[in-house]
Design an enzyme around this catalytic site. Structure first.
Site, mmCIF file in Angstrom:
data_model
loop_
_atom_site.group_PDB
_atom_site.id
_atom_site.type_symbol
_atom_site.label_atom_id
_atom_site.label_comp_id
_atom_site.label_asym_id
_atom_site.label_seq_id
_atom_site.Cartn_x
_atom_site.Cartn_y
_atom_site.Cartn_z
ATOM 1 N N ASP A 43 9.308 2.499 -0.017
ATOM 2 C CA ASP A 43 8.117 3.151 0.649
ATOM 3 C C ASP A 43 8.276 2.796 2.022
ATOM 4 O O ASP A 43 8.057 1.558 2.559
ATOM 5 C CB ASP A 43 7.066 2.980 0.060
ATOM 6 C CG ASP A 43 5.761 3.560 0.891
ATOM 7 O OD1 ASP A 43 6.204 4.372 1.803
ATOM 8 O OD2 ASP A 43 4.551 3.370 0.499
ATOM 9 N N TYR A 59 0.941 -1.128 -0.127
ATOM 10 C CA TYR A 59 -0.001 -0.031 -0.118
ATOM 11 C C TYR A 59 0.973 1.175 -0.068
ATOM 12 O O TYR A 59 1.813 1.102 0.716
ATOM 13 C CB TYR A 59 -0.955 0.090 1.337
ATOM 14 C CG TYR A 59 -1.775 1.374 1.465
ATOM 15 C CD1 TYR A 59 -2.727 1.546 0.556
ATOM 16 C CD2 TYR A 59 -1.742 2.255 2.432
ATOM 17 C CE1 TYR A 59 -3.709 2.465 0.677
ATOM 18 C CE2 TYR A 59 -2.250 3.337 2.668
ATOM 19 C CZ TYR A 59 -3.282 3.601 1.596
ATOM 20 O OH TYR A 59 -4.319 4.741 1.880
ATOM 21 N N LYS A 75 4.394 8.559 9.149
ATOM 22 C CA LYS A 75 3.974 8.088 10.602
ATOM 23 C C LYS A 75 5.177 8.426 11.534
ATOM 24 O O LYS A 75 5.076 9.612 11.917
ATOM 25 C CB LYS A 75 3.901 6.575 10.415
ATOM 26 C CG LYS A 75 2.844 6.369 9.305
ATOM 27 C CD LYS A 75 2.341 4.851 9.046
ATOM 28 C CE LYS A 75 0.843 4.844 8.462
ATOM 29 N NZ LYS A 75 1.115 4.121 7.164
#
Ligand SMILES: *Cc1c(COP(=O)(O)O)cnc(C)c1O
Length: 430
Positions: A238, A144, A266
């Site tokens: 990523d 994702y 995050k």
């Protein structure tokens, strides 16, 4: 355990907010029941509006590596708030955070801050396309990368590697530039390169955390690096989730493969909305205003968010042992739960990377998305609701990774394992 107020709040929210939530995974749809409305967090604990308390293994889906309301981060944020919420002009904190990240990642010489992981990845892809002058990208099923158009792609039918939109609202014209490969399967990537000679970048979660925790094999990443080099294609790691969680020096430091571009999110915001992408100067200098690739953001590098990120990352850099200590706890947790599941005839696959942990109710090892999908969703749902009743808050989807924070003690880990034993026994007896 009453969750009456949460249920009422959820009903009210559903009338005004689609599905009652501002990000779909929060809706508890894969485990049933209604989501808990949270009133506050404190250290390892989350408290819901009905007054129930839970040990939190979600940590806001990753960011809160020091738990809720860490004193240093809280203080840095309050100090920043008192100087003003936003200026739309440069501040020293941006350079300080940039310098910190550059000192931690060998592959990053320059970095730009944005406000979410989605934005970071979307911008990194544009940069890779602008740098190479090519249009196509390769992504892996099960990884994702946020909800931007060209990354919301699922496998097309049959032999084609070009993807189909996985959401209405995404034109096929956009996703025809996204080729799909299988995680940990280098032949599938070779096929993409055979199908297109216009590949700008390959993007991968080097430690996948969005199909459950599925780390890439070292050899696979090394071969991926070589394929990219042979074809003049950029490799993007990523690390929006794994960054500062799996290792403080990036996946590159534990996998031995160096990417061209890294995306972060995050943890980098310490709980505030921050994303970032970085690379060597030659690539980053293509960004506007130095170069022709446009990218911008009114609230990018927001001073309050930068203060939170700076406090979190400085603390991590000062305590380099922290990830090792937390990894021991993470390993003890999943291995302890696995042993209890085993006693009840429930087969579990477990793994950890730094402060990330994952488990699948599966008899076989999980190496890619198809493997992950073969896990037992019913067992997961029973486990989830059982643990919640015991006071342990796990991610409400079997495709998510769990997180340990510094606020979670060895004792809490042992309590979690004991609770899991009761839950597994209860499941066996149904
Ligand atoms: C969470 C995540 C994103 C998206 O970040 P948002 O801040 O939710 O937009 C992108 N990539 C990975 C690997 C993620 O885990």
């Amino acid at each position: 355990m009453s969750t009456e107020i949460s249920s009422k709040s959820f009903k009210q929210a559903q009338k005004l907010i689609p599905g009652g939530v501002n990000s779909p995974v929060r809706a508890f749809s894969s485990v049933g029941g209604t989501p808990l409305f949270i009133s506050e967090g404190n250290g390892a604990y989350l408290k819901d509006v009905d007054g129930n308390q839970y040990v939190d293994f979600v940590q806001s889906w990753g960011p809160l590596i020091f738990g809720h309301r860490d004193e240093d981060i809280e203080k840095a944020v309050i100090d920043a708030v008192k100087r003003g919420l936003s200026f739309g002009a440069p501040t020293q904190a941006e350079t300080d955070l940039a310098s910190l990240v550059v000192s931690m990642f060998d592959s990053i010489e320059k970095i730009r801050f944005v406000s979410s992981g989605t934005e970071a990845v979307m911008s990194a892809i544009r940069l890779a396309r602008g740098f190479t002058g090519r249009d196509d990208i390769v992504k892996f099923t099960g990884c994702y990368h946020g909800h931007s158009d060209s990354l919301l792609v699922e496998a097309g039918s049959g032999a084609v590697t070009f993807g189909n939109p996985s959401s209405p609202g995404v034109p096929e014209d956009f996703t025809k530039h996204t080729l799909l490969a299988t995680y940990n399967d280098i032949e599938s990537v070779k096929k993409c390169f055979a199908d297109s000679n216009d590949i700008a970048c390959v993007i991968i979660e080097p430690i996948a955390g969005n199909m459950g925790l599925v780390p890439a094999d070292k050899e696979f990443l090394a071969e991926l690096r070589k394929l990219c080099d042979d074809n003049g294609t950029l490799l993007i790691f990523d690390e929006v989730m794994s960054g500062f969680r799996a290792s403080i020096n990036g996946a590159e430091s534990i996998t031995g493969t160096t990417p061209d571009i890294v995306t972060l999110g995050k943890v980098i915001g310490g709980g505030m909305p921050v994303g970032a992408f970085g690379a060597r100067a030659e690539i980053m200098d293509k960004l506007s205003p130095d170069g022709p690739v446009y990218q911008a953001g009114t609230l990018s590098g927001n001073p309050v968010a930068m203060a939170a990120g700076l406090a979190a990352l400085s603390k991590l850099k000062k305590n380099t042992q922290v990830l090792n200590i937390l990894n021991k706890r993470a390993r003890r947790l999943v291995e302890g739960m696995q042993a209890e599941a085993d006693k009840c005839g429930i087969k579990m696959q477990v793994d950890t990377r730094g402060t990330m942990f994952g488990f699948f109710f599966n008899e076989n090892e999980v190496k890619n998305f198809a493997d992950a999908c073969s896990s037992d969703a019913k067992t997961f749902a029973s486990f989830h609701s059982g643990m919640l009743k015991e006071g342990f808050y796990f991610a409400c989807s079997l495709y998510e990774t769990g997180f340990i924070s510094t606020a979670i003690s060895d004792e809490m880990i042992e309590d979690t394992i004991k609770a899991s034993a009761r839950v597994f026994k209860g499941m066996k007896n149904v």
